[in-house]
Scaffold this active site. Structure first.
Site, mmCIF file in Angstrom:
data_model
loop_
_atom_site.group_PDB
_atom_site.id
_atom_site.type_symbol
_atom_site.label_atom_id
_atom_site.label_comp_id
_atom_site.label_asym_id
_atom_site.label_seq_id
_atom_site.Cartn_x
_atom_site.Cartn_y
_atom_site.Cartn_z
ATOM 1 N N HIS A 105 -2.825 -0.225 0.487
ATOM 2 C CA HIS A 105 -2.878 1.171 0.914
ATOM 3 C C HIS A 105 -3.987 1.438 1.922
ATOM 4 C CE1 HIS A 105 -1.608 5.274 0.479
ATOM 5 N NE2 HIS A 105 -2.770 5.694 0.039
ATOM 6 N N SER B 19 -2.729 8.286 4.209
ATOM 7 C CA SER B 19 -2.256 8.720 2.889
ATOM 8 C C SER B 19 -1.950 10.227 2.922
ATOM 9 C CB SER B 19 -3.275 8.330 1.820
ATOM 10 O OG SER B 19 -2.722 8.444 0.536
ATOM 11 N N ASP C 4 1.437 -2.088 -0.187
ATOM 12 C CA ASP C 4 1.025 -0.682 -0.215
ATOM 13 C C ASP C 4 1.631 0.044 -1.412
ATOM 14 O OD1 ASP C 4 0.258 1.925 0.620
ATOM 15 O OD2 ASP C 4 0.622 1.405 2.726
#
Length: 309
Positions: A280, A113, A253
């Site tokens: 995610h 991320s 995601d």
């Protein structure tokens, strides 16, 4: 069955503060296996939720380094730092400070991320020792991220959509109805494991206890981005990356395909891998499969890095 992996912790001085570092070493090391730095997301979410990536130490015979970025987790908290203190360059400098303190010159980087965004910020500066970069579940610009989030929000139940819009307009983003709608988004697009894994819960708890970095750079949640990163983009700098790059995403995601495609398109010879039925936190949803893909990539580029010496 994995053997017990020795790990140690220490702090590294950085700009008058302390960065907490954990070093996991394999039971049986491979001399050619370069160390792996794992960069957590947020910004401000701490290392807990990516802790299971340490299993790559024994699985690949390499040292794995986690650290809590400044302002969160076990590192120095700075709730009174001004907003302009928290910049990508700060965290690039922190990474190299940690790396140099550990005496590591050649290495792999994996970022999840925001960690993938940070990994890209490191890579576009073309550091000499970077053997490979794994960008996991990361956008190449926050504008693309916001557009992707809007698409996913449009798929939520009408009641949840209405709660999000109403409370964002009113500035009441701590209202229980808003938080419930946020949780519905998270269940679909952030982590699809139920109940929530403890490592993820621990990360959320530490961020909520000290949200300075997350709220300043991102905003109140994953899709209401009003922080200092709202205009961030690395798209125009990606062609300068020379490190071999793997881009990873999940089928559901919150980093939608449009958000990460620039990495695959613009970094020379980058390749992408999308995991079915994950969101995610792919590394928590399909941990063994995730680590297997990463291990193959790292092993391949250990050999390539050795050949270049």
């Amino acid at each position: 069955m994995l053997t017990a992996m020795p790990s140690s912790t220490r702090t590294v001085p950085f700009r008058g503060h302390e960065t907490w570092v954990q070093v996991t070493t394999p039971g049986s090391a491979r001399p050619e296996a370069l160390p792996l730095f794992v960069l957590h997301g947020g910004p401000g979410m701490a290392h807990n939720y990516v802790a299971n990536i340490a299993a790559l130490a024994d699985e690949t015979g390499r040292t794995v380094i986690h650290y809590d970025q400044l302002g969160c987790g076990n590192s120095t908290h700075l709730p009174d730092a001004p907003a302009d203190f928290w910049t990508p360059q700060l965290f690039v400098d922190e990474f190299h400070t940690v790396r140099e303190a550990l005496g590591i010159d050649r290495y792999h980087v994996l970022g999840q991320s925001w960690g993938g965004m940070l990994g890209a910020e490191i890579a576009v500066r073309v550091p000499s020792g970077l053997a490979s970069l794994s960008i996991c579940n990361s956008p190449a610009s926050m504008q693309l991220w916001v557009e992707g989030a809007a698409e996913l929000r449009a798929q939520l139940p009408a009641e949840a959509r209405a709660a999000l819009e109403r409370h964002e307009a009113d500035g009441t983003v701590t209202d229980p109805a808003y938080l419930a709608a946020t949780e519905e988004f998270y269940r679909r697009h952030v982590c699809r494991v139920e109940p929530m894994p403890k490592d993820f819960a621990d990360t959320v708890a530490q961020m909520e206890a000290e949200p300075t970095v997350y709220h300043t750079m991102n905003g109140p949640n994953e899709f209401h981005v009003i922080g200092t990163l709202r205009d961030w983009s690395i798209i125009d700098r990606l062609p300068s990356v020379t490190a071999p790059t793997l881009v990873i995403a999940g089928e559901f995601d919150e980093a939608t395909p449009a958000t990460w495609q620039p990495y695959a398109d613009l970094i020379p010879d980058a390749r992408a891998h999308v995991f079915d039925d994950t969101s995610h936190c792919t590394h928590l949803e399909k941990p063994e499969e995730f680590r297997s893909v990463i291990a193959e990539f790292l092993n391949q580029h250990d050999l390539a890095a050795a050949a270049r010496v």
